[in-house]
Design a protein around this motif. Sequence first.
Motif, PDB file in Angstrom:
ATOM      1  N   HIS A 165       0.791  -1.305   0.279  1.00 40.79           N
ATOM      2  CA  HIS A 165      -0.097  -0.169   0.046  1.00 40.79           C
ATOM      3  C   HIS A 165       1.049   1.456  -0.007  1.00 40.79           C
ATOM      4  CE1 HIS A 165      -3.690  -2.270   1.338  1.00 40.79           C
ATOM      5  NE2 HIS A 165      -2.742  -2.857   1.595  1.00 40.79           N
ATOM      6  N   VAL A 166       0.565   2.049  -1.162  1.00 41.23           N
ATOM      7  CA  VAL A 166       1.124   3.549  -0.757  1.00 41.23           C
ATOM      8  C   VAL A 166      -0.089   4.452  -0.450  1.00 41.23           C
ATOM      9  CG1 VAL A 166       2.464   5.334  -1.917  1.00 41.23           C
ATOM     10  CG2 VAL A 166       2.935   2.905  -2.614  1.00 41.23           C
ATOM     11  N   LYS A 167       0.137   4.992   0.822  1.00 35.51           N
ATOM     12  CA  LYS A 167      -0.876   5.695   1.451  1.00 35.51           C
ATOM     13  C   LYS A 167      -0.632   7.289   1.298  1.00 35.51           C
ATOM     14  CE  LYS A 167      -2.710   1.957   4.116  1.00 35.51           C
ATOM     15  NZ  LYS A 167      -3.298   1.427   5.371  1.00 35.51           N
ATOM     16  N   ASN A 168      -1.438   8.035   1.610  1.00 36.08           N
ATOM     17  CA  ASN A 168      -1.390   9.510   1.679  1.00 36.08           C
ATOM     18  C   ASN A 168      -0.685  10.120   0.394  1.00 36.08           C
ATOM     19  OD1 ASN A 168      -2.320   9.337   4.508  1.00 36.08           O
ATOM     20  ND2 ASN A 168      -0.285   9.104   5.152  1.00 36.08           N
ATOM     21  N   LEU A 169      -1.315   9.660  -0.733  1.00 43.01           N
ATOM     22  CA  LEU A 169      -0.569  10.010  -1.975  1.00 43.01           C
ATOM     23  C   LEU A 169      -0.851  11.597  -2.256  1.00 43.01           C
ATOM     24  CD1 LEU A 169      -1.324   6.881  -4.328  1.00 43.01           C
ATOM     25  CD2 LEU A 169       0.794   7.834  -3.493  1.00 43.01           C
ATOM     26  N   ASN A 170      -2.056  12.174  -1.917  1.00 39.87           N
ATOM     27  CA  ASN A 170      -2.657  13.351  -2.114  1.00 39.87           C
ATOM     28  C   ASN A 170      -2.055  13.949  -3.451  1.00 39.87           C
ATOM     29  OD1 ASN A 170      -3.560  15.965  -1.366  1.00 39.87           O
ATOM     30  ND2 ASN A 170      -1.787  16.761  -0.962  1.00 39.87           N
ATOM     31  N   ASN A 171      -2.355  13.067  -4.611  1.00 35.88           N
ATOM     32  CA  ASN A 171      -2.123  13.430  -6.113  1.00 35.88           C
ATOM     33  C   ASN A 171      -3.558  14.044  -6.593  1.00 35.88           C
ATOM     34  OD1 ASN A 171       0.253  12.535  -6.087  1.00 35.88           O
ATOM     35  ND2 ASN A 171      -0.546  10.390  -6.637  1.00 35.88           N
ATOM     36  N   ILE A 172      -3.644  15.409  -7.068  1.00 31.99           N
ATOM     37  CA  ILE A 172      -4.961  15.908  -7.358  1.00 31.99           C
ATOM     38  C   ILE A 172      -4.947  16.110  -8.753  1.00 31.99           C
ATOM     39  CG2 ILE A 172      -6.218  18.093  -7.179  1.00 31.99           C
ATOM     40  CD1 ILE A 172      -5.963  16.538  -4.725  1.00 31.99           C
ATOM     41  N   PHE A 173      -6.026  15.601  -9.440  1.00 27.49           N
ATOM     42  CA  PHE A 173      -6.129  15.756 -10.874  1.00 27.49           C
ATOM     43  C   PHE A 173      -7.592  16.416 -11.362  1.00 27.49           C
ATOM     44  CE2 PHE A 173      -4.376  11.337  -9.876  1.00 27.49           C
ATOM     45  CZ  PHE A 173      -3.295  11.676 -10.282  1.00 27.49           C
ATOM     46  N   PRO A 174      -7.393  17.324 -12.260  1.00 31.97           N
ATOM     47  CA  PRO A 174      -8.476  18.038 -12.889  1.00 31.97           C
ATOM     48  C   PRO A 174      -9.418  17.158 -13.762  1.00 31.97           C
ATOM     49  CG  PRO A 174      -6.521  18.970 -13.970  1.00 31.97           C
ATOM     50  CD  PRO A 174      -6.047  17.913 -12.873  1.00 31.97           C
ATOM     51  N   TYR A 175      -8.636  16.032 -14.194  1.00 33.17           N
ATOM     52  CA  TYR A 175      -9.372  14.765 -15.140  1.00 33.17           C
ATOM     53  C   TYR A 175      -8.138  13.791 -15.198  1.00 33.17           C
ATOM     54  CZ  TYR A 175      -6.354  16.789 -18.874  1.00 33.17           C
ATOM     55  OH  TYR A 175      -5.159  17.068 -19.358  1.00 33.17           O
ATOM     56  N   MET A 176      -8.628  12.778 -15.638  1.00 30.71           N
ATOM     57  CA  MET A 176      -7.854  11.710 -16.330  1.00 30.71           C
ATOM     58  C   MET A 176      -8.068  11.163 -16.999  1.00 30.71           C
ATOM     59  SD  MET A 176      -7.814   9.616 -12.307  1.00 30.71           S
ATOM     60  CE  MET A 176      -9.318   9.030 -12.510  1.00 30.71           C
ATOM     61  N   ASN A 177      -6.887  10.587 -17.975  1.00 33.06           N
ATOM     62  CA  ASN A 177      -7.270   9.873 -19.035  1.00 33.06           C
ATOM     63  C   ASN A 177      -6.964   8.412 -18.686  1.00 33.06           C
ATOM     64  OD1 ASN A 177      -7.679  12.079 -20.979  1.00 33.06           O
ATOM     65  ND2 ASN A 177      -5.438  12.486 -21.077  1.00 33.06           N
ATOM     66  N   ILE A 178      -8.122   7.477 -19.226  1.00 30.82           N
ATOM     67  CA  ILE A 178      -7.986   5.949 -18.765  1.00 30.82           C
ATOM     68  C   ILE A 178      -8.351   5.357 -20.101  1.00 30.82           C
ATOM     69  CG2 ILE A 178      -9.299   4.253 -17.392  1.00 30.82           C
ATOM     70  CD1 ILE A 178      -9.627   6.379 -15.345  1.00 30.82           C
ATOM     71  N   ARG A 179      -7.661   4.240 -20.098  1.00 32.85           N
ATOM     72  CA  ARG A 179      -8.012   3.365 -21.284  1.00 32.85           C
ATOM     73  C   ARG A 179      -8.519   1.897 -20.631  1.00 32.85           C
ATOM     74  NH1 ARG A 179      -5.167   2.864 -26.582  1.00 32.85           N
ATOM     75  NH2 ARG A 179      -6.237   1.023 -27.353  1.00 32.85           N
ATOM     76  N   ASN A 180      -9.649   1.452 -21.191  1.00 28.78           N
ATOM     77  CA  ASN A 180     -10.131  -0.022 -20.941  1.00 28.78           C
ATOM     78  C   ASN A 180      -9.201  -0.823 -21.491  1.00 28.78           C
ATOM     79  OD1 ASN A 180     -11.577  -1.858 -20.025  1.00 28.78           O
ATOM     80  ND2 ASN A 180     -13.273  -1.567 -21.452  1.00 28.78           N
ATOM     81  N   GLY A 181      -8.611  -1.749 -20.519  1.00 31.39           N
ATOM     82  CA  GLY A 181      -7.569  -2.631 -20.981  1.00 31.39           C
ATOM     83  C   GLY A 181      -8.218  -3.284 -22.417  1.00 31.39           C
ATOM     84  N   LYS A 182      -7.023  -3.570 -23.323  1.00 30.14           N
ATOM     85  CA  LYS A 182      -7.480  -4.117 -24.439  1.00 30.14           C
ATOM     86  C   LYS A 182      -6.891  -5.628 -24.415  1.00 30.14           C
ATOM     87  CE  LYS A 182      -6.947  -3.321 -29.466  1.00 30.14           C
ATOM     88  NZ  LYS A 182      -6.425  -2.384 -30.367  1.00 30.14           N
ATOM     89  N   THR A 183      -5.819  -5.697 -24.088  1.00 31.18           N
ATOM     90  CA  THR A 183      -5.070  -7.169 -23.930  1.00 31.18           C
ATOM     91  C   THR A 183      -5.667  -7.841 -22.857  1.00 31.18           C
ATOM     92  OG1 THR A 183      -3.113  -6.332 -24.925  1.00 31.18           O
ATOM     93  CG2 THR A 183      -2.591  -8.399 -23.730  1.00 31.18           C
ATOM     94  N   VAL A 184      -5.715  -7.417 -21.693  1.00 29.94           N
ATOM     95  CA  VAL A 184      -6.091  -7.937 -20.292  1.00 29.94           C
ATOM     96  C   VAL A 184      -7.340  -6.923 -20.058  1.00 29.94           C
ATOM     97  CG1 VAL A 184      -5.711  -8.718 -17.940  1.00 29.94           C
ATOM     98  CG2 VAL A 184      -3.789  -8.786 -19.730  1.00 29.94           C
TER      99      VAL A 184
END
Length: 176
Positions: free
Chosen positions: A110-129
């Motif tokens: 577990h990596v906790k307390n990340l506090n990464n703030i994004f106005p948006y994210m680009n996500i790809r639905n897996g193609k191979t898996v």
Amino acid sequence: MKKKVTILLLIVSFLVLFPLFFFYVPVQKAVVFYHEHTSKISAYLPINSGESFQIIFTHSIHLSDVIEKYRVTKDNKIEQYEIVFEEFGIGMPSNAEEGQKFVYEDGKYHVKNLNNIFPYMNIRNGKTVSKHRLVWGDNDQHKVWFNEYFLPGDWFTVKVEDLTLWQLMKGVKIHD
């Protein structure tokens, strides 16, 4: 005569105000999946500020689950606060940065307390898996597979936005 004028004014007011409300007044906060870089809403998940959701994917190399945990901020941003994984490999963190916490619990890193703030994210639905999942709710009680809503290989811009009734009607509500 006065009654007719009042009724006519009410009808005209309704005809003017309803479209304004329908098209311009936000009524629901949601995690919105826009198709690629367009304004076309593919799907949305109703959510409130402070609530969390997870995106779980199967790593394409070591084929184990990676859990990314997010929270919706008051200003409609996405805060990544934790990542959970079973094996080190390409794209996986090997330690925590300043202010973060790296722990091994229940057979997972577990990596906790990340506090990464994004106005948006680009996500790809897996193609191979193609085993992406979206999890939300109290105690993470709700889960859907991306493939129930999206095709393998599709990609999205994900934002938190306040949607109007018109936008809600155009998109597909994610539910389990």
